[in-house]
Design a protein around this motif. Sequence first.
Motif, PDB file in Angstrom:
ATOM      1  N   LYS A   1       0.891  -1.181   0.082  1.00  0.00           N
ATOM      2  CA  LYS A   1      -0.049   0.040  -0.072  1.00  0.00           C
ATOM      3  C   LYS A   1       0.778   1.339  -0.058  1.00  0.00           C
ATOM      4  CE  LYS A   1      -3.609   2.369   2.761  1.00  0.00           C
ATOM      5  NZ  LYS A   1      -4.146   2.317   3.758  1.00  0.00           N
ATOM      6  N   GLY A   2       2.119   1.165   0.702  1.00  0.00           N
ATOM      7  CA  GLY A   2       2.946   2.402   0.812  1.00  0.00           C
ATOM      8  C   GLY A   2       3.488   2.544  -0.546  1.00  0.00           C
ATOM      9  N   LYS A   3       3.911   1.552  -1.276  1.00  0.00           N
ATOM     10  CA  LYS A   3       4.584   1.504  -2.579  1.00  0.00           C
ATOM     11  C   LYS A   3       3.597   2.340  -3.662  1.00  0.00           C
ATOM     12  CE  LYS A   3       8.284  -0.714  -1.930  1.00  0.00           C
ATOM     13  NZ  LYS A   3       9.645  -0.100  -1.993  1.00  0.00           N
ATOM     14  N   LEU A   4       2.200   2.023  -3.519  1.00  0.00           N
ATOM     15  CA  LEU A   4       1.251   2.511  -4.416  1.00  0.00           C
ATOM     16  C   LEU A   4       1.015   4.146  -4.169  1.00  0.00           C
ATOM     17  CD1 LEU A   4      -1.724  -0.144  -4.636  1.00  0.00           C
ATOM     18  CD2 LEU A   4       0.021   0.424  -6.482  1.00  0.00           C
ATOM     19  N   ALA A   5       1.136   4.419  -2.560  1.00  0.00           N
ATOM     20  CA  ALA A   5       0.789   5.719  -2.466  1.00  0.00           C
ATOM     21  C   ALA A   5       1.927   6.569  -2.819  1.00  0.00           C
ATOM     22  CB  ALA A   5       0.468   5.804  -0.840  1.00  0.00           C
ATOM     23  N   SER A   6       3.068   6.320  -2.679  1.00  0.00           N
ATOM     24  CA  SER A   6       4.017   6.969  -3.030  1.00  0.00           C
ATOM     25  C   SER A   6       4.414   7.318  -4.557  1.00  0.00           C
ATOM     26  CB  SER A   6       5.691   6.591  -2.611  1.00  0.00           C
ATOM     27  OG  SER A   6       5.866   5.294  -3.140  1.00  0.00           O
ATOM     28  N   PRO A   7       4.731   8.542  -4.778  1.00  0.00           N
ATOM     29  CA  PRO A   7       4.914   9.002  -6.486  1.00  0.00           C
ATOM     30  C   PRO A   7       6.258   8.180  -6.796  1.00  0.00           C
ATOM     31  CG  PRO A   7       5.636  10.728  -4.841  1.00  0.00           C
ATOM     32  CD  PRO A   7       5.176   9.718  -4.046  1.00  0.00           C
TER      33      PRO A   7
END
Length: 116
Positions: free
Chosen positions: A101-107
């Motif tokens: 989820k963090g990888k998806l949220a980061s640009p």
Amino acid sequence: MRVFGQEDGVAALVGRLVDDGRSVVSAEIALYKAKAAERVDAYRSATIFFAIAGVLALAGLIALLVGLILSLATLIGPLGGTAIVVGIVFVLAAVFGLIGKGKLASPVHTQPDHRA
């Protein structure tokens, strides 16, 4: 001797030019379709082998977890062994899910194109 364009009118020449242009475009489209089909075939076979590898890896992981449950069952009972193994698997799943989820949220940072 026939001179280019004497007997043919400009309209006929333009018509032939358009026809030739269409032929070139359709030949290019056919070429790109053939290249795409070749790539799809290569990826299709690779995808099949990756799917088989994934299924076998999942079966191995399940066997490992069952083995852990059975090993712990001799020490703390079947319910306790199952609870410990399932709890650890759920915690790992949550951690990996949050990382994803963090990888998806980061640009996404892309490198600028330095070609001239």
